[in-house]
Design an enzyme around this catalytic site. Structure first.
Site, PDB file in Angstrom:
ATOM      1  N   ASP A   1       0.831  -1.206   0.000  1.00 24.56           N
ATOM      2  CA  ASP A   1       0.000   0.000   0.000  1.00 24.56           C
ATOM      3  C   ASP A   1       0.858   1.244   0.000  1.00 24.56           C
ATOM      4  O   ASP A   1       0.423   2.298  -0.457  1.00 24.56           O
ATOM      5  CB  ASP A   1      -0.940  -0.029   1.206  1.00 24.56           C
ATOM      6  CG  ASP A   1      -1.966  -1.128   1.039  1.00 24.56           C
ATOM      7  OD1 ASP A   1      -1.658  -2.285   1.390  1.00 24.56           O
ATOM      8  OD2 ASP A   1      -3.054  -0.848   0.511  1.00 24.56           O
TER       9      ASP A   1
HETATM   10  C1  LIG Z   1      -2.152  -4.219  -5.404  1.00 24.65           C
HETATM   11  S1  LIG Z   1      -1.733  -4.388  -3.766  1.00 24.65           S
HETATM   12  C2  LIG Z   1      -3.164  -3.869  -2.925  1.00 24.65           C
HETATM   13  C3  LIG Z   1      -3.023  -3.883  -1.411  1.00 24.65           C
HETATM   14  O1  LIG Z   1      -4.205  -3.279  -0.885  1.00 24.65           O
HETATM   15  C4  LIG Z   1      -4.820  -4.192   0.009  1.00 24.65           C
HETATM   16  O2  LIG Z   1      -5.435  -3.535   1.085  1.00 24.65           O
HETATM   17  P1  LIG Z   1      -7.044  -3.286   1.054  1.00 24.65           P
HETATM   18  O3  LIG Z   1      -7.671  -4.557   0.573  1.00 24.65           O
HETATM   19  O4  LIG Z   1      -7.395  -2.953   2.495  1.00 24.65           O
HETATM   20  O5  LIG Z   1      -7.261  -2.122   0.116  1.00 24.65           O
HETATM   21  C5  LIG Z   1      -3.691  -5.067   0.493  1.00 24.65           C
HETATM   22  O6  LIG Z   1      -2.906  -4.415   1.470  1.00 24.65           O
HETATM   23  C6  LIG Z   1      -2.950  -5.277  -0.815  1.00 24.65           C
HETATM   24  O7  LIG Z   1      -1.664  -5.758  -0.654  1.00 24.65           O
END
Ligand SMILES: CSC[C@H]1O[C@H](OP(=O)(O)O)[C@H](O)[C@@H]1O
Length: 355
Positions: free
Chosen positions: A247
């Protein structure tokens, strides 16, 4: 047809409502910035790159439908829209904030050019958002291919590669193909993928709900494990590498990612298994020197205490529910980007080359 988190054509944006997966696949229209922000806030759309892309395209469709008549109105609308979109999920993931900063400075520069018109500027904003969409898919395919080749080169040509991954980093977290799951897709396309272990990724279950859905959709040989099974899987199931998304990757390579990533990195170190972060440069925040400066999003307690709306945790217990954690650079073997595969200490220089 590959799985799509968004379906866009000029003036029309549909997003796959990921809250309904894996049981129902429903695309919902987003006609403007407020709906875009709501989709991000409610996590109908999630994943650092997908958040920035849906946010920017929600602005594009609103401008296409109702273009401002004055340049000053356009500048104000874009600035206020981007503030709303960044505020939808403000902590941790950097992509939406980066997109907002880049678009605002791009538009100010364009507006200062001689002969700039409000129609021309509006068109340039729409085009800018569409370019973000196209670039993300290109970046992910490059990340997939570079990461797959790097892993193959470092696994002494073993017949098949076994990957462990966490959370969801595929087509559902990006504009398509994915980052860590992009590496899986490239290995599968090369005929060199033996198996994938995907973790459930409690408490939001992006692994069991989303990654498992993607892997079944792609007919990828894969097994779902609970987060608590990661260590025994690494010890007993010949895992070649752990590949996760990000992220926010900062200047020294420290990486914020879905909570549970840090413990996977510790376990990988213990078992002598390489640990890779796969992330586009749009997820890299070189302005932050170390991971200690990253603000971690805290999510509602009920996401941890309840399952499908039914409370399973003892009433009255305290709850801590950070959505992300930070993996220190010393536990990361390399960071796979569209511009190359870098050791953490090489990232800042590596990404700055060829800018
Ligand atoms: C393309 S990596 C996306 C990254 O985002 C996810 O978090 P969330 O589902 O809370 O938006 C997760 O950390 C992934 O690794």
């Amino acid at each position: 047809m590959s799985l799509e988190s968004v379906r866009y054509s000029r003036g029309s944006l549909l997003v796959l409502n990921q809250l309904l997966l894996p049981h129902s696949s429903q695309y919902e229209p987003v006609t403007g910035v407020r709906e875009g922000a709501d989709a991000i806030r409610t996590m109908k759309v999630r994943g650092a790159p997908a958040i920035a892309i849906v946010g920017s395209l929600s602005l594009a469709v609103e401008l296409t439908a109702d273009p401002p008549q004055q340049t000053s109105d356009l500048l104000a609308f874009v600035r206020e829209s981007m503030e709303l979109l960044v505020g939808a999920r403000p902590a941790t993931a950097v992509n939406m904030k980066k997109a907002a900063d880049e678009l605002n400075s791009f538009l100010v520069q364009e507006a200062e050019k001689p002969g700039a018109t409000v129609q021309g500027l509006t068109d340039s904003v729409v085009l800018w958002a569409e370019t973000l969409l196209e670039k993300d898919v290109r970046d992910n395919r490059m990340i997939g291919d570079l990461g797959a080749q790097h892993i193959l080169d470092s696994t002494n040509g073993r017949a098949g590669v076994v990957i462990m991954t966490h959370c969801n980093t595929g087509s559902l977290a990006t504009a398509g193909y994915g980052t860590a799951l992009g590496v899986v897709r490239s290995l599968q396309a090369m005929g060199r993928l033996s198996h994938v272990f995907c973790t459930e990724t409690r408490p939001y279950n992006q692994g069991s709900r989303l990654t498992a859905y993607e892997l079944v959709y792609e007919k990828t040989p894969a097994t779902l494990i609970t987060d608590s099974m990661a260590a025994v899987t690494m010890r007993d199931r010949q895992v070649s590498a752990v590949v996760v998304g990000a992220d926010r990757v900062v200047a020294n390579g420290d990486t914020a990612n879905k909570v549970g990533t840090y413990q996977l990195a510790v376990l990988a170190k213990h078992h002598g298994i390489p640990f890779y972060v796969a992330a586009p440069s749009t997820s890299c925040d070189l302005g932050l020197p170390t991971g200690g400066s990253i603000v971690i999003e805290e999510r509602p307690s009920r996401e941890l205490t309840d399952i499908n709306g039914v409370r399973v945790a003892a009433p009255g217990i305290g709850v801590w529910n950070p959505a992300f954690d930070v993996t220190p650079n010393g536990l990361i073997t390399a960071i796979i980007t569209e511009r190359g595969v870098f050791k953490p200490e090489e990232l800042k220089v590596g990404l700055s080359r060829g800018l």
